[in-house]
Design an enzyme around this catalytic site. Structure first.
Site, PDB file in Angstrom:
ATOM      1  CG  ASP A  61      19.733  25.757   0.565  1.00 55.66           C
ATOM      2  OD1 ASP A  61      19.682  26.782   1.270  1.00 55.66           O
ATOM      3  OD2 ASP A  61      20.783  25.312   0.080  1.00 55.66           O
TER       4      ASP A  61
ATOM      5  CE  LYS B  62      16.477  26.277   6.815  1.00 59.95           C
ATOM      6  NZ  LYS B  62      16.984  25.521   5.641  1.00 59.95           N
TER       7      LYS B  62
ATOM      8  N   GLY C 219      20.670  31.223   3.941  1.00 58.79           N
ATOM      9  CA  GLY C 219      20.046  32.109   2.955  1.00 58.79           C
ATOM     10  C   GLY C 219      18.597  31.685   2.851  1.00 58.79           C
ATOM     11  CG  HIS C 220      16.425  31.207   5.825  1.00 59.02           C
ATOM     12  ND1 HIS C 220      16.171  31.133   7.169  1.00 59.02           N
ATOM     13  CD2 HIS C 220      17.343  30.236   5.575  1.00 59.02           C
ATOM     14  CE1 HIS C 220      16.903  30.169   7.701  1.00 59.02           C
ATOM     15  NE2 HIS C 220      17.632  29.620   6.759  1.00 59.02           N
TER      16      HIS C 220
ATOM     17  CD  GLN D 181      23.161  26.722   8.807  1.00 61.78           C
ATOM     18  OE1 GLN D 181      23.053  26.737  10.023  1.00 61.78           O
ATOM     19  NE2 GLN D 181      23.252  27.821   8.108  1.00 61.78           N
TER      20      GLN D 181
HETATM   21  P1  GDP Z   1      15.770  27.943   2.957  1.00 62.71           P
HETATM   22  O1  GDP Z   1      17.216  28.163   3.130  1.00 62.71           O
HETATM   23  O2  GDP Z   1      15.298  26.653   3.567  1.00 62.71           O
HETATM   24  O3  GDP Z   1      14.928  29.094   3.391  1.00 62.71           O
HETATM   25  O4  GDP Z   1      15.525  27.781   1.379  1.00 62.71           O
HETATM   26  P2  GDP Z   1      16.165  28.701   0.219  1.00 62.71           P
HETATM   27  O5  GDP Z   1      15.491  29.997   0.214  1.00 62.71           O
HETATM   28  O6  GDP Z   1      17.637  28.687   0.297  1.00 62.71           O
HETATM   29  O7  GDP Z   1      15.808  27.844  -1.066  1.00 62.71           O
HETATM   30  C1  GDP Z   1      14.494  27.515  -1.395  1.00 62.71           C
HETATM   31  C2  GDP Z   1      14.220  28.052  -2.817  1.00 62.71           C
HETATM   32  O8  GDP Z   1      13.059  27.431  -3.346  1.00 62.71           O
HETATM   33  C3  GDP Z   1      13.918  29.541  -2.836  1.00 62.71           C
HETATM   34  O9  GDP Z   1      14.421  30.063  -4.038  1.00 62.71           O
HETATM   35  C4  GDP Z   1      12.405  29.601  -2.810  1.00 62.71           C
HETATM   36  O10 GDP Z   1      11.888  30.777  -3.421  1.00 62.71           O
HETATM   37  C5  GDP Z   1      12.056  28.394  -3.643  1.00 62.71           C
HETATM   38  N1  GDP Z   1      10.791  27.720  -3.306  1.00 62.71           N
HETATM   39  C6  GDP Z   1      10.223  27.525  -2.086  1.00 62.71           C
HETATM   40  N2  GDP Z   1       9.129  26.761  -2.187  1.00 62.71           N
HETATM   41  C7  GDP Z   1       8.988  26.462  -3.506  1.00 62.71           C
HETATM   42  C8  GDP Z   1       8.067  25.669  -4.252  1.00 62.71           C
HETATM   43  O11 GDP Z   1       7.146  25.070  -3.715  1.00 62.71           O
HETATM   44  N3  GDP Z   1       8.264  25.587  -5.601  1.00 62.71           N
HETATM   45  C9  GDP Z   1       9.289  26.215  -6.229  1.00 62.71           C
HETATM   46  N4  GDP Z   1       9.396  26.062  -7.542  1.00 62.71           N
HETATM   47  N5  GDP Z   1      10.189  26.961  -5.557  1.00 62.71           N
HETATM   48  C10 GDP Z   1      10.046  27.068  -4.216  1.00 62.71           C
HETATM   49  P1  IMO Z   2      20.065  27.487   4.858  1.00 70.80           P
HETATM   50  O1  IMO Z   2      19.706  28.031   6.206  1.00 70.80           O
HETATM   51  C1  IMO Z   2      22.562  24.691   2.600  1.00 70.80           C
HETATM   52  C2  IMO Z   2      26.588  23.954   4.133  1.00 70.80           C
HETATM   53  C3  IMO Z   2      27.749  24.402   3.291  1.00 70.80           C
HETATM   54  C4  IMO Z   2      28.770  23.325   3.647  1.00 70.80           C
HETATM   55  C5  IMO Z   2      28.510  23.100   5.132  1.00 70.80           C
HETATM   56  C6  IMO Z   2      29.427  23.870   6.063  1.00 70.80           C
HETATM   57  O2  IMO Z   2      19.917  28.444   3.748  1.00 70.80           O
HETATM   58  O3  IMO Z   2      19.398  26.173   4.627  1.00 70.80           O
HETATM   59  P2  IMO Z   2      29.512  26.429   6.777  1.00 70.80           P
HETATM   60  O4  IMO Z   2      29.745  27.649   5.969  1.00 70.80           O
HETATM   61  O5  IMO Z   2      28.218  26.405   7.496  1.00 70.80           O
HETATM   62  O6  IMO Z   2      30.651  26.103   7.686  1.00 70.80           O
HETATM   63  O7  IMO Z   2      29.482  25.236   5.685  1.00 70.80           O
HETATM   64  O8  IMO Z   2      27.172  23.520   5.356  1.00 70.80           O
HETATM   65  N1  IMO Z   2      25.588  24.998   4.470  1.00 70.80           N
HETATM   66  C7  IMO Z   2      24.379  25.083   3.908  1.00 70.80           C
HETATM   67  N2  IMO Z   2      23.813  24.366   2.924  1.00 70.80           N
HETATM   68  N3  IMO Z   2      21.851  25.672   3.213  1.00 70.80           N
HETATM   69  C8  IMO Z   2      22.383  26.376   4.223  1.00 70.80           C
HETATM   70  O9  IMO Z   2      21.662  27.258   4.960  1.00 70.80           O
HETATM   71  C9  IMO Z   2      23.720  26.134   4.585  1.00 70.80           C
HETATM   72  N4  IMO Z   2      24.555  26.671   5.497  1.00 70.80           N
HETATM   73  C10 IMO Z   2      25.684  25.955   5.428  1.00 70.80           C
HETATM   74  O10 IMO Z   2      27.427  24.377   1.923  1.00 70.80           O
HETATM   75  O11 IMO Z   2      28.454  22.127   2.980  1.00 70.80           O
HETATM   76 MG    MG Z   3      18.926  28.536   1.972  1.00 66.85          MG
END
Ligand code: GDP
Ligand code: IMO
Ligand code: MG
Length: 418
Positions: free
Chosen positions: A12, A15, A39-40, A215
Protein backbone atom coordinates in the site's frame (compact mmCIF):
# COMPACT_ATOMS: atom_id res chain seq x y z
CA UNK A 1 14.03 0.49 -20.43
CA UNK A 2 12.60 -2.40 -18.42
CA UNK A 3 11.61 -1.20 -15.00
CA UNK A 4 10.46 -3.04 -11.89
CA UNK A 5 8.20 -1.06 -9.57
CA UNK A 6 8.23 -2.61 -6.15
CA UNK A 7 6.72 -1.90 -2.74
CA UNK A 8 9.60 -1.27 -0.36
CA UNK A 9 7.58 -1.68 2.86
CA UNK A 10 4.53 -3.77 3.81
CA UNK A 11 2.38 -2.88 0.81
CA UNK A 12 0.00 0.00 0.00
CA UNK A 13 2.88 2.37 -0.63
CA UNK A 14 1.09 3.96 -3.60
CA UNK A 15 2.25 1.62 -6.36
CA UNK A 16 -1.01 2.10 -8.28
CA UNK A 17 -0.56 5.86 -8.52
CA UNK A 18 3.09 5.61 -9.59
CA UNK A 19 2.44 2.90 -12.16
CA UNK A 20 -0.41 4.91 -13.62
CA UNK A 21 1.89 7.93 -13.99
CA UNK A 22 4.76 5.95 -15.49
CA UNK A 23 2.80 3.54 -17.67
CA UNK A 24 2.34 5.98 -20.55
CA UNK A 25 6.07 5.64 -21.21
CA UNK A 26 5.85 1.85 -21.49
CA UNK A 27 4.65 -0.59 -24.11
CA UNK A 28 3.63 -3.33 -21.71
CA UNK A 29 2.74 -3.52 -18.01
CA UNK A 30 3.08 -6.91 -16.29
CA UNK A 31 1.90 -8.27 -12.94
CA UNK A 32 4.17 -11.12 -11.88
CA UNK A 33 2.90 -12.34 -8.49
CA UNK A 34 0.11 -12.15 -5.96
CA UNK A 35 -3.54 -11.97 -6.84
CA UNK A 36 -6.59 -10.12 -5.67
CA UNK A 37 -5.01 -9.63 -2.24
CA UNK A 38 -3.58 -6.53 -3.93
CA UNK A 39 -5.53 -3.29 -4.09
CA UNK A 40 -3.91 -0.64 -6.28
CA UNK A 41 -5.67 2.71 -6.30
CA UNK A 42 -5.59 4.98 -9.33
CA UNK A 43 -7.34 8.35 -9.36
CA UNK A 44 -8.19 9.58 -12.82
CA UNK A 45 -9.81 12.99 -12.57
CA UNK A 46 -13.07 12.39 -10.76
CA UNK A 47 -12.84 8.62 -10.72
CA UNK A 48 -11.21 6.30 -8.25
CA UNK A 49 -10.37 2.90 -9.68
CA UNK A 50 -9.03 0.06 -7.55
CA UNK A 51 -7.24 -2.72 -9.38
CA UNK A 52 -6.80 -6.13 -7.82
CA UNK A 53 -5.53 -8.60 -10.40
CA UNK A 54 -5.29 -6.53 -13.57
CA UNK A 55 -2.13 -4.44 -14.15
CA UNK A 56 -2.66 -0.71 -13.55
CA UNK A 57 -1.42 0.12 -17.06
CA UNK A 58 -4.83 -0.94 -18.41
CA UNK A 59 -6.30 2.39 -17.35
CA UNK A 60 -4.28 4.25 -19.95
CA UNK A 61 -4.88 1.59 -22.58
CA UNK A 62 -1.40 0.11 -22.32
CA UNK A 63 -1.10 -3.61 -23.18
CA UNK A 64 -1.18 -5.42 -19.87
CA UNK A 65 -0.21 -8.96 -18.96
CA UNK A 66 -1.19 -11.06 -15.97
CA UNK A 67 1.93 -13.20 -15.70
CA UNK A 68 2.32 -16.88 -14.85
CA UNK A 69 3.27 -16.03 -11.26
CA UNK A 70 -0.14 -14.52 -10.49
CA UNK A 71 -3.03 -16.50 -9.01
CA UNK A 72 -6.44 -15.70 -10.47
CA UNK A 73 -9.87 -15.97 -8.90
CA UNK A 74 -12.03 -16.05 -12.05
CA UNK A 75 -15.25 -14.48 -10.70
CA UNK A 76 -13.31 -11.55 -9.25
CA UNK A 77 -11.35 -11.12 -12.46
CA UNK A 78 -14.56 -11.03 -14.48
CA UNK A 79 -16.06 -8.49 -12.11
CA UNK A 80 -12.94 -6.38 -12.41
CA UNK A 81 -13.07 -6.52 -16.21
CA UNK A 82 -16.73 -5.52 -16.13
CA UNK A 83 -16.12 -2.58 -13.78
CA UNK A 84 -13.28 -1.31 -15.98
CA UNK A 85 -15.42 -1.68 -19.09
CA UNK A 86 -18.12 0.37 -17.39
CA UNK A 87 -15.47 3.04 -16.98
CA UNK A 88 -14.94 3.04 -20.72
CA UNK A 89 -11.74 0.99 -20.73
CA UNK A 90 -11.43 -1.51 -23.57
CA UNK A 91 -10.04 -4.28 -21.36
CA UNK A 92 -10.47 -7.10 -23.85
CA UNK A 93 -8.32 -5.27 -26.33
CA UNK A 94 -5.36 -4.72 -24.03
CA UNK A 95 -5.41 -7.49 -21.43
CA UNK A 96 -3.55 -10.77 -21.83
CA UNK A 97 -3.41 -13.59 -19.31
CA UNK A 98 -0.72 -16.22 -19.02
CA UNK A 99 -1.93 -19.75 -19.67
CA UNK A 100 0.30 -20.86 -16.79
CA UNK A 101 -1.23 -18.59 -14.16
CA UNK A 102 -2.91 -20.62 -11.43
CA UNK A 103 -6.58 -20.54 -10.51
CA UNK A 104 -7.87 -19.71 -7.04
CA UNK A 105 -10.76 -22.08 -6.26
CA UNK A 106 -13.58 -21.59 -3.74
CA UNK A 107 -11.96 -24.23 -1.49
CA UNK A 108 -8.83 -22.10 -1.27
CA UNK A 109 -10.75 -19.35 0.47
CA UNK A 110 -12.44 -21.88 2.69
CA UNK A 111 -9.10 -23.53 3.57
CA UNK A 112 -7.62 -20.15 4.43
CA UNK A 113 -10.53 -19.28 6.68
CA UNK A 114 -10.11 -22.55 8.59
CA UNK A 115 -6.34 -22.14 8.83
CA UNK A 116 -6.65 -18.62 10.23
CA UNK A 117 -9.28 -19.78 12.70
CA UNK A 118 -7.05 -22.57 13.95
CA UNK A 119 -4.14 -20.21 14.52
CA UNK A 120 -6.10 -18.44 17.23
CA UNK A 121 -3.66 -15.90 18.76
CA UNK A 122 -1.16 -16.36 15.94
CA UNK A 123 -3.28 -15.34 12.98
CA UNK A 124 -1.51 -13.90 9.96
CA UNK A 125 -4.38 -11.52 9.29
CA UNK A 126 -4.64 -12.51 5.64
CA UNK A 127 -6.93 -10.82 3.14
CA UNK A 128 -9.10 -13.97 3.04
CA UNK A 129 -8.79 -14.27 -0.72
CA UNK A 130 -7.40 -17.81 -0.81
CA UNK A 131 -3.99 -16.69 -2.02
CA UNK A 132 -1.88 -18.82 0.35
CA UNK A 133 -3.72 -22.12 -0.30
CA UNK A 134 -3.68 -21.49 -4.08
CA UNK A 135 0.11 -21.16 -4.02
CA UNK A 136 0.34 -24.23 -1.77
CA UNK A 137 -1.39 -26.26 -4.47
CA UNK A 138 0.79 -24.72 -7.17
CA UNK A 139 3.95 -25.84 -5.37
CA UNK A 140 2.32 -29.13 -4.44
CA UNK A 141 1.97 -29.77 -8.20
CA UNK A 142 -1.77 -30.21 -8.00
CA UNK A 143 -2.86 -26.72 -9.02
CA UNK A 144 -5.26 -25.82 -11.83
CA UNK A 145 -3.93 -23.42 -14.44
CA UNK A 146 -5.64 -21.12 -16.91
CA UNK A 147 -4.69 -23.38 -19.83
CA UNK A 148 -6.44 -26.31 -18.14
CA UNK A 149 -9.81 -24.62 -18.52
CA UNK A 150 -9.66 -25.50 -22.20
CA UNK A 151 -9.53 -29.27 -21.83
CA UNK A 152 -12.46 -30.81 -20.04
CA UNK A 153 -11.05 -34.31 -19.59
CA UNK A 154 -7.67 -33.12 -18.36
CA UNK A 155 -9.30 -30.61 -16.05
CA UNK A 156 -11.51 -33.35 -14.62
CA UNK A 157 -8.48 -35.55 -14.02
CA UNK A 158 -6.58 -32.71 -12.37
CA UNK A 159 -9.47 -31.97 -10.05
CA UNK A 160 -9.52 -35.65 -9.11
CA UNK A 161 -5.82 -35.52 -8.22
CA UNK A 162 -6.41 -32.36 -6.21
CA UNK A 163 -9.29 -33.85 -4.27
CA UNK A 164 -7.58 -37.16 -3.69
CA UNK A 165 -4.55 -35.43 -2.17
CA UNK A 166 -6.23 -32.61 -0.28
CA UNK A 167 -9.55 -31.24 0.85
CA UNK A 168 -10.93 -34.69 1.64
CA UNK A 169 -13.04 -33.21 4.42
CA UNK A 170 -14.53 -30.51 2.25
CA UNK A 171 -17.92 -30.84 0.70
CA UNK A 172 -17.45 -30.00 -2.94
CA UNK A 173 -19.89 -30.57 -5.77
CA UNK A 174 -17.24 -31.70 -8.22
CA UNK A 175 -19.40 -31.74 -11.34
CA UNK A 176 -20.65 -28.28 -10.54
CA UNK A 177 -17.12 -26.99 -10.00
CA UNK A 178 -15.99 -28.54 -13.27
CA UNK A 179 -18.84 -26.89 -15.17
CA UNK A 180 -18.22 -23.58 -13.49
CA UNK A 181 -14.52 -23.64 -14.36
CA UNK A 182 -15.29 -24.49 -17.98
CA UNK A 183 -17.69 -21.58 -18.09
CA UNK A 184 -15.08 -19.18 -16.70
CA UNK A 185 -12.73 -20.58 -19.30
CA UNK A 186 -15.01 -19.33 -22.06
CA UNK A 187 -14.41 -15.78 -20.90
CA UNK A 188 -10.79 -16.05 -19.90
CA UNK A 189 -9.28 -18.27 -22.61
CA UNK A 190 -9.75 -15.77 -25.44
CA UNK A 191 -7.41 -13.46 -23.49
CA UNK A 192 -4.86 -16.15 -22.70
CA UNK A 193 -1.38 -16.30 -24.19
CA UNK A 194 1.79 -18.33 -23.95
CA UNK A 195 3.28 -15.56 -21.88
CA UNK A 196 6.97 -16.40 -22.26
CA UNK A 197 6.73 -15.89 -26.00
CA UNK A 198 4.44 -12.91 -25.64
CA UNK A 199 6.64 -10.98 -23.25
CA UNK A 200 9.94 -11.89 -24.88
CA UNK A 201 8.61 -10.64 -28.19
CA UNK A 202 8.38 -7.17 -26.60
CA UNK A 203 11.91 -7.60 -25.27
CA UNK A 204 13.27 -8.67 -28.64
CA UNK A 205 11.66 -5.64 -30.27
CA UNK A 206 13.37 -3.36 -27.74
CA UNK A 207 10.07 -2.22 -26.21
CA UNK A 208 9.80 -0.85 -22.67
CA UNK A 209 8.25 -3.11 -20.05
CA UNK A 210 7.06 -2.10 -16.60
CA UNK A 211 6.79 -4.85 -14.00
CA UNK A 212 4.14 -4.04 -11.42
CA UNK A 213 4.85 -5.47 -7.99
CA UNK A 214 2.05 -6.19 -5.57
CA UNK A 215 2.32 -6.27 -1.76
CA UNK A 216 5.78 -5.20 -0.58
CA UNK A 217 9.27 -6.45 0.20
CA UNK A 218 8.63 -7.08 3.89
CA UNK A 219 5.69 -9.30 2.89
CA UNK A 220 7.89 -11.40 0.57
CA UNK A 221 7.70 -15.12 1.38
CA UNK A 222 11.51 -15.41 1.50
CA UNK A 223 12.69 -11.95 2.50
CA UNK A 224 9.81 -10.66 4.60
CA UNK A 225 8.85 -11.04 8.25
CA UNK A 226 7.97 -14.73 7.85
CA UNK A 227 5.47 -16.16 8.72
CA UNK A 228 3.70 -12.76 8.69
CA UNK A 229 4.03 -12.50 4.92
CA UNK A 230 2.13 -13.23 1.76
CA UNK A 231 2.71 -16.45 -0.20
CA UNK A 232 4.72 -15.13 -3.15
CA UNK A 233 7.97 -13.33 -3.91
CA UNK A 234 6.73 -9.77 -3.75
CA UNK A 235 10.23 -8.34 -4.00
CA UNK A 236 12.06 -7.83 -7.31
CA UNK A 237 13.18 -11.45 -6.98
CA UNK A 238 9.76 -12.52 -8.23
CA UNK A 239 10.02 -10.89 -11.64
CA UNK A 240 11.96 -13.54 -13.55
CA UNK A 241 10.03 -16.54 -12.30
CA UNK A 242 6.67 -14.77 -12.29
CA UNK A 243 6.89 -13.20 -15.73
CA UNK A 244 9.29 -15.40 -17.68
CA UNK A 245 11.92 -12.75 -18.29
CA UNK A 246 15.63 -13.24 -17.80
CA UNK A 247 17.25 -11.05 -15.08
CA UNK A 248 19.57 -9.91 -17.87
CA UNK A 249 16.79 -7.71 -19.25
CA UNK A 250 15.86 -5.79 -16.12
CA UNK A 251 17.37 -2.31 -16.08
CA UNK A 252 16.07 -0.42 -13.07
CA UNK A 253 14.22 -1.10 -9.83
CA UNK A 254 12.04 1.70 -8.50
CA UNK A 255 11.27 1.27 -4.81
CA UNK A 256 8.04 2.87 -3.63
CA UNK A 257 7.82 4.01 -0.03
CA UNK A 258 5.52 6.18 1.97
CA UNK A 259 7.21 8.86 4.06
CA UNK A 260 5.86 6.96 7.05
CA UNK A 261 4.97 3.26 7.35
CA UNK A 262 1.79 1.20 7.36
CA UNK A 263 1.00 -2.44 7.76
CA UNK A 264 -2.29 -4.35 7.49
CA UNK A 265 -2.64 -7.64 9.28
CA UNK A 266 -0.55 -9.13 12.06
CA UNK A 267 3.20 -9.23 12.56
CA UNK A 268 6.00 -7.15 14.03
CA UNK A 269 6.09 -3.43 13.39
CA UNK A 270 8.88 -1.76 15.40
CA UNK A 271 8.05 1.85 14.46
CA UNK A 272 4.30 1.53 15.01
CA UNK A 273 2.82 4.63 16.66
CA UNK A 274 0.26 4.14 19.42
CA UNK A 275 -2.71 6.25 20.38
CA UNK A 276 -4.20 9.39 18.92
CA UNK A 277 -1.27 10.22 16.63
CA UNK A 278 -1.70 6.88 14.86
CA UNK A 279 -5.38 7.65 14.45
CA UNK A 280 -4.58 11.09 13.09
CA UNK A 281 -2.22 9.68 10.45
CA UNK A 282 -4.71 6.94 9.55
CA UNK A 283 -7.44 9.52 9.09
CA UNK A 284 -5.37 12.02 7.14
CA UNK A 285 -3.74 9.34 4.98
CA UNK A 286 -6.99 7.42 4.41
CA UNK A 287 -5.20 4.35 5.69
CA UNK A 288 -7.90 1.73 5.23
CA UNK A 289 -7.27 -1.36 3.11
CA UNK A 290 -8.16 -1.00 -0.58
CA UNK A 291 -9.08 -4.70 -0.69
CA UNK A 292 -10.53 -5.47 2.75
CA UNK A 293 -11.30 -2.02 4.21
CA UNK A 294 -9.37 -2.92 7.36
CA UNK A 295 -7.72 -0.02 9.24
CA UNK A 296 -4.00 0.02 8.49
CA UNK A 297 -1.56 0.19 11.37
CA UNK A 298 0.54 3.37 11.06
CA UNK A 299 4.05 4.21 12.22
CA UNK A 300 7.15 6.26 11.50
CA UNK A 301 9.36 5.76 8.49
CA UNK A 302 11.85 2.99 9.12
CA UNK A 303 15.08 3.65 7.26
CA UNK A 304 16.78 0.68 8.88
CA UNK A 305 14.19 -1.60 7.27
CA UNK A 306 14.27 0.36 4.02
CA UNK A 307 18.01 -0.10 3.72
CA UNK A 308 17.41 -3.85 3.89
CA UNK A 309 14.65 -3.55 1.32
CA UNK A 310 16.98 -1.59 -0.95
CA UNK A 311 19.55 -4.38 -0.67
CA UNK A 312 17.12 -7.21 -1.32
CA UNK A 313 15.67 -5.51 -4.40
CA UNK A 314 18.71 -3.64 -5.66
CA UNK A 315 16.57 -0.50 -5.59
CA UNK A 316 18.10 2.01 -8.01
CA UNK A 317 15.57 4.82 -7.57
CA UNK A 318 12.92 5.87 -5.06
CA UNK A 319 9.39 7.22 -5.20
CA UNK A 320 8.50 8.94 -1.91
CA UNK A 321 4.77 8.99 -1.26
CA UNK A 322 2.22 10.83 0.84
CA UNK A 323 4.35 13.75 2.00
CA UNK A 324 1.16 15.79 2.51
CA UNK A 325 -0.04 13.42 5.24
CA UNK A 326 2.77 14.69 7.51
CA UNK A 327 1.98 18.40 6.96
CA UNK A 328 0.42 19.11 10.33
CA UNK A 329 2.84 17.25 12.59
CA UNK A 330 5.02 19.19 15.05
CA UNK A 331 7.79 16.69 14.68
CA UNK A 332 8.55 13.73 12.48
CA UNK A 333 10.57 10.77 13.58
CA UNK A 334 12.50 8.32 11.46
CA UNK A 335 14.16 5.11 12.64
CA UNK A 336 17.80 4.85 11.63
CA UNK A 337 18.88 1.86 13.71
CA UNK A 338 17.54 -0.72 16.11
CA UNK A 339 18.72 -1.70 19.56
CA UNK A 340 18.21 -5.33 20.50
CA UNK A 341 18.69 -6.30 24.14
CA UNK A 342 20.72 -3.18 24.72
CA UNK A 343 23.05 -3.48 21.69
CA UNK A 344 22.87 -1.69 18.36
CA UNK A 345 22.05 -4.18 15.59
CA UNK A 346 24.55 -4.37 12.73
CA UNK A 347 21.92 -4.95 10.11
CA UNK A 348 18.18 -5.50 9.78
CA UNK A 349 16.88 -9.03 10.26
CA UNK A 350 13.30 -9.78 9.17
CA UNK A 351 12.93 -12.24 12.05
CA UNK A 352 9.63 -11.52 13.84
CA UNK A 353 10.90 -12.85 17.15
CA UNK A 354 13.80 -10.39 17.09
CA UNK A 355 11.70 -7.57 15.67
CA UNK A 356 9.22 -7.95 18.55
CA UNK A 357 12.06 -7.11 20.93
CA UNK A 358 13.87 -4.30 19.15
CA UNK A 359 13.80 -0.68 20.10
CA UNK A 360 14.13 1.74 17.17
CA UNK A 361 16.68 4.53 17.44
CA UNK A 362 15.01 7.66 16.08
CA UNK A 363 16.19 10.84 14.52
CA UNK A 364 13.67 13.64 14.95
CA UNK A 365 12.86 16.28 12.33
CA UNK A 366 11.00 19.52 12.82
CA UNK A 367 7.59 19.52 11.15
CA UNK A 368 6.95 22.08 8.42
CA UNK A 369 3.39 22.87 9.50
CA UNK A 370 2.38 24.05 6.05
CA UNK A 371 0.33 22.39 3.36
CA UNK A 372 2.34 20.54 0.72
CA UNK A 373 -0.83 19.09 -0.83
CA UNK A 374 -0.62 19.29 -4.59
CA UNK A 375 2.89 20.78 -4.75
CA UNK A 376 4.40 19.80 -8.09
CA UNK A 377 7.66 21.75 -8.04
CA UNK A 378 10.35 20.89 -5.52
CA UNK A 379 11.12 24.60 -5.14
CA UNK A 380 7.72 25.07 -3.51
CA UNK A 381 8.35 22.62 -0.68
CA UNK A 382 8.99 24.02 2.80
CA UNK A 383 12.66 23.84 3.75
CA UNK A 384 11.93 21.38 6.60
CA UNK A 385 10.27 18.98 4.13
CA UNK A 386 13.28 19.22 1.82
CA UNK A 387 15.61 18.52 4.76
CA UNK A 388 13.60 15.42 5.63
CA UNK A 389 13.70 14.16 2.06
CA UNK A 390 17.40 14.90 1.60
CA UNK A 391 18.18 13.00 4.77
CA UNK A 392 16.35 9.93 3.41
CA UNK A 393 18.09 10.16 0.06
CA UNK A 394 21.53 10.50 1.66
CA UNK A 395 20.91 7.77 4.19
CA UNK A 396 19.85 5.28 1.53
CA UNK A 397 22.24 6.65 -1.12
CA UNK A 398 19.54 6.30 -3.74
CA UNK A 399 18.18 8.86 -6.20
CA UNK A 400 14.61 10.09 -5.80
CA UNK A 401 12.60 10.03 -9.02
CA UNK A 402 9.38 11.38 -7.67
CA UNK A 403 7.70 12.77 -4.58
CA UNK A 404 3.96 12.45 -4.17
CA UNK A 405 1.91 15.20 -2.52
CA UNK A 406 -1.64 13.93 -3.02
CA UNK A 407 -3.57 11.02 -4.54
CA UNK A 408 -4.10 12.56 -8.00
CA UNK A 409 -1.77 12.38 -10.96
CA UNK A 410 -0.97 16.10 -10.91
CA UNK A 411 -0.12 16.09 -7.21
CA UNK A 412 3.36 14.86 -7.95
CA UNK A 413 6.87 16.30 -8.07
CA UNK A 414 8.65 14.59 -10.94
CA UNK A 415 12.40 14.78 -10.49
CA UNK A 416 13.39 12.47 -13.30
CA UNK A 417 11.70 12.27 -16.63
CA UNK A 418 12.08 8.68 -17.74
P1 GDP B 1 -0.83 0.34 -3.55
O1 GDP B 1 -1.42 -0.93 -3.07
O2 GDP B 1 0.66 0.42 -3.31
O3 GDP B 1 -1.17 0.67 -4.96
O4 GDP B 1 -1.46 1.50 -2.65
P2 GDP B 1 -3.02 1.65 -2.24
O5 GDP B 1 -3.77 2.10 -3.41
O6 GDP B 1 -3.49 0.44 -1.55
O7 GDP B 1 -2.93 2.76 -1.12
C1 GDP B 1 -2.39 4.02 -1.37
C2 GDP B 1 -3.46 5.07 -1.02
O8 GDP B 1 -2.86 6.35 -0.89
C3 GDP B 1 -4.50 5.23 -2.12
O9 GDP B 1 -5.73 5.54 -1.50
C4 GDP B 1 -4.00 6.41 -2.93
O10 GDP B 1 -5.04 7.12 -3.58
C5 GDP B 1 -3.40 7.27 -1.84
N1 GDP B 1 -2.25 8.10 -2.23
C6 GDP B 1 -1.24 7.82 -3.10
N2 GDP B 1 -0.32 8.79 -3.10
C7 GDP B 1 -0.76 9.73 -2.21
C8 GDP B 1 -0.22 10.96 -1.72
O11 GDP B 1 0.85 11.39 -2.11
N3 GDP B 1 -0.96 11.63 -0.78
C9 GDP B 1 -2.14 11.16 -0.31
N4 GDP B 1 -2.77 11.89 0.61
N5 GDP B 1 -2.67 10.00 -0.73
C10 GDP B 1 -1.98 9.29 -1.65
P1 IMO C 1 -0.98 -4.19 -2.23
O1 IMO C 1 -0.55 -4.76 -3.54
C1 IMO C 1 -0.95 -4.62 2.13
C2 IMO C 1 -1.00 -8.69 3.71
C3 IMO C 1 -2.21 -9.13 4.49
C4 IMO C 1 -1.56 -10.09 5.49
C5 IMO C 1 -0.49 -10.77 4.64
C6 IMO C 1 -0.91 -12.11 4.06
O2 IMO C 1 -2.26 -3.45 -2.27
O3 IMO C 1 0.13 -3.44 -1.58
P2 IMO C 1 -2.51 -12.77 2.04
O4 IMO C 1 -3.96 -12.53 1.84
O5 IMO C 1 -1.64 -12.18 0.99
O6 IMO C 1 -2.17 -14.20 2.28
O7 IMO C 1 -2.17 -12.01 3.43
O8 IMO C 1 -0.22 -9.88 3.57
N1 IMO C 1 -1.26 -8.17 2.35
C7 IMO C 1 -1.19 -6.88 2.02
N2 IMO C 1 -0.97 -5.79 2.77
N3 IMO C 1 -1.12 -4.49 0.79
C8 IMO C 1 -1.30 -5.57 0.01
O9 IMO C 1 -1.32 -5.50 -1.34
C9 IMO C 1 -1.40 -6.83 0.62
N4 IMO C 1 -1.62 -8.08 0.16
C10 IMO C 1 -1.51 -8.89 1.22
O10 IMO C 1 -2.81 -8.04 5.15
O11 IMO C 1 -0.89 -9.36 6.49
MG1 MG D 1 -2.93 -1.60 -1.78
Amino acid sequence: MNLVVIGAQWGDEGKGKVIDILSKKFHLVVRFQGGENAGHTVITGEKKIILHTIPSGIIRGIPSLIGNGVVIHPPTLLEEIKALEENGIDVRRYLKISRNAHIVLPIHREAERISEERRKGRKIGTTGKGIGPAYEDKYGRRGIRVGDLERKEILKEKLEVLFSEKYMDFEVEREELLDQLLEYGEYILPLSVDSVHYINFFIKEGKNILFEGAQGTLLDIDFGTYPYVTSSNSSAAGVSSGAGVSPRFIDEVLGITKLYTTRVGAGPFPTEIRGSLQEFIRGKGGEFGATTGRPRRCGWLDLFALKYSATVNGISALALMKLDVLDELDEIKVAVQYKHRGSIMESYLPDPYILEEVEPVYRTFKGWKKSTRGVSDIKDLPVEAKDYINFIKDFLEIDVWLISTGPSREETIILKDI
